[in-house]
Design a protein around this motif. Sequence first.
Motif, PDB file in Angstrom:
ATOM      1  N   UNK A  43       0.869  -1.186   0.000  1.00 32.33           N
ATOM      2  CA  UNK A  43       0.000   0.000   0.000  1.00 32.33           C
ATOM      3  C   UNK A  43       0.904   1.234   0.000  1.00 32.33           C
ATOM      4  N   UNK A  44       0.774   2.048  -1.015  1.00 35.30           N
ATOM      5  CA  UNK A  44       1.518   3.301  -1.087  1.00 35.30           C
ATOM      6  C   UNK A  44       0.578   4.451  -0.765  1.00 35.30           C
ATOM      7  N   UNK A  45       0.987   5.319   0.132  1.00 31.62           N
ATOM      8  CA  UNK A  45       0.182   6.474   0.510  1.00 31.62           C
ATOM      9  C   UNK A  45       0.943   7.752   0.216  1.00 31.62           C
ATOM     10  N   UNK A  46       0.280   8.677  -0.426  1.00 34.99           N
ATOM     11  CA  UNK A  46       0.855  10.004  -0.625  1.00 34.99           C
ATOM     12  C   UNK A  46       0.703  10.800   0.667  1.00 34.99           C
ATOM     13  N   UNK A  47       1.345  11.961   0.705  1.00 34.73           N
ATOM     14  CA  UNK A  47       1.190  12.809   1.891  1.00 34.73           C
ATOM     15  C   UNK A  47      -0.258  13.240   2.060  1.00 34.73           C
ATOM     16  N   UNK A  48      -0.947  13.465   0.953  1.00 30.43           N
ATOM     17  CA  UNK A  48      -2.356  13.821   1.053  1.00 30.43           C
ATOM     18  C   UNK A  48      -3.181  12.687   1.620  1.00 30.43           C
ATOM     19  N   UNK A  88      -2.408  12.080   5.335  1.00 32.36           N
ATOM     20  CA  UNK A  88      -3.083  13.088   6.146  1.00 32.36           C
ATOM     21  C   UNK A  88      -4.567  12.830   6.277  1.00 32.36           C
ATOM     22  N   UNK A  89      -5.209  12.392   5.179  1.00 32.18           N
ATOM     23  CA  UNK A  89      -6.640  12.089   5.230  1.00 32.18           C
ATOM     24  C   UNK A  89      -6.929  10.925   6.181  1.00 32.18           C
ATOM     25  N   UNK A  90      -6.094   9.903   6.139  1.00 32.75           N
ATOM     26  CA  UNK A  90      -6.292   8.773   7.051  1.00 32.75           C
ATOM     27  C   UNK A  90      -6.074   9.200   8.500  1.00 32.75           C
ATOM     28  N   UNK A  91      -5.065  10.042   8.725  1.00 32.81           N
ATOM     29  CA  UNK A  91      -4.829  10.539  10.084  1.00 32.81           C
ATOM     30  C   UNK A  91      -6.020  11.345  10.578  1.00 32.81           C
ATOM     31  N   UNK A  92      -6.617  12.145   9.705  1.00 31.82           N
ATOM     32  CA  UNK A  92      -7.808  12.911  10.079  1.00 31.82           C
ATOM     33  C   UNK A  92      -8.949  11.978  10.476  1.00 31.82           C
ATOM     34  N   UNK A 144     -17.102  14.778  12.273  1.00 30.15           N
ATOM     35  CA  UNK A 144     -16.278  15.930  11.898  1.00 30.15           C
ATOM     36  C   UNK A 144     -14.912  15.862  12.584  1.00 30.15           C
ATOM     37  N   UNK A 145     -13.898  16.346  11.891  1.00 35.40           N
ATOM     38  CA  UNK A 145     -12.561  16.397  12.469  1.00 35.40           C
ATOM     39  C   UNK A 145     -12.514  17.499  13.513  1.00 35.40           C
TER      40      UNK A 145
END
Length: 547
Positions: free
Chosen positions: A62-67, A70-74, A191-192
């Motif tokens: 699984x490759x994740x971009x910085x975007x 960040x979305x998963x962290x949110x 909501x975040x």
Amino acid sequence: MNAELRELATTVHPDPITSARYRAAGHWREETVVDDLARARAAVPGQVALISSSAHRRERTRALTFGELGEQADRFAAGLHGLGVRRGQVVAFQLPNWWEAVALALACAHLGAVVLPLKLGMGAHELRRRLRVCGAGVCVTVDRWDGVEHAGVLAEAAAGLPELRHRVVLGDAAATSAVDFDARLRGARGPLPPPTPLRADEVALVAFTSGTTGDALGVLHSFNTMHAAISRAEGPVPDPVAVASVIGVPAGFRKIVLETVLRRRRVLISDSPDPAHWLDLLAEHRAMSMIAIPRLLRDLAAEQRLRPRPLPGLRRLNSLAAPLTAADALLIREHLGAELINHWGMTETGGGLSTSAADPPGWAARSIGTPRRGVEVRLREEPGAGRGVRRLAVRSPSVCLGTFRRDTGRPVWVPRDHDGWYDTGDLVRDDGRGGLQYLGRAADRISGPGASMIPVHDVEEGLREHAGVADVALVGYPSAEHGELPCAVVVPAADPPPSLEELRDHLTGRGMSRWQLPTRLLLAPALPRNDLGKVRKDQLRQRGATC
């Protein structure tokens, strides 16, 4: 946290003079990983940040971009907030090196939660002790891994822990009546919440020492002490970098979580220690550098010797934690072909010394190098340890905020009581080129006849040169006449194994004095080691004392 640890965590902030000095030198800052991630998401949202490989999951890579990271962290932050996690509370996680662990750590940073990364493989009793003293309100684990039912172990450990409000399981959560990771975190739709990050000087991470020479100690780090260990790196780091250190230890946490977003580089991680798997990853992704313990580097070289792969990108190998042997360094250099750098550090110190690419070939096996930028060392004589042997203390911006007893939370060491100097308990001597050679732990010393101390490192190195020895550790055992004598615990390389007299003759032939020679031999199929590859000499001493 219990009362003693809570009081310690709120009073160990660095004094203003020290803080100002480290900030002026660029070691510390006001920002944290929360700011680093926000900048990376804005500047390079489509750049790959993390390549997470698995030898066991259905989704192998699984490759994740910085975007995306960040979305998963949110999403995870929203889920944790829904479970009641708030600023200053402790969130524990015990996961393989999967991308979810990285996103979870970043989610905790967003909420201002203190993270407690835990290594896999603990029994319920040991896990309970760590969760209790830290007062973790949430613990995230995997259902099963490497033959262990971790969700069941956590359920057993949770008995008698009223502060542990939620057990979150990635996988089969229903079997232990736990919170389902997919439903509550991965699938979070709330909501975040606005960021409530910790300040850079506050306690942000709790870790525990390996306990190879005694009881494990708790260690408190801030974002700044961890950042200092990263910011002192000299020169560019080849990209992509493969990090084989587990995220459950501070070095792995820094390299995989913090350094990824600070340096904006591609980081390759895996849940497998298999050397063939790692070599395939290095070849496929053309990794330019790798961070690993000596044992894995040795296994990589041995596997490469048997089944070579093209590794055109590999330029640098960084060895962490355990000492390198001369034989391992030679094997690594011959079959992996990259420059080998040896790094010294501890959970408490965040690193501090290393060799360099300018050193002669094989030097990484003879030295732990020189202090890195901002690191001060102090050497003092160790009575009875031998000529030139010194005990190492360090002071630097990456030294922890304090240490505490694992079961009580009672303070053991805080910087203000020692002018910032941390006694490492490591014995060293001049390496002949302005650096230091590691000799072992003071707690592992063996007192020979009279007042002399056995040179443990030299004896072990001599024994490794015997053709019949695959691995060896020297430990002391009690003697009514001499107080303590040396026992060689040997992993044989052949059958029949070498005898004690044969090994003694071998050492005598290398010029060692008779009082330095082992007087007892134990044979073992393997040496007990922790996750960092360090030999559990505490266990070997117990065996030697009963034989």
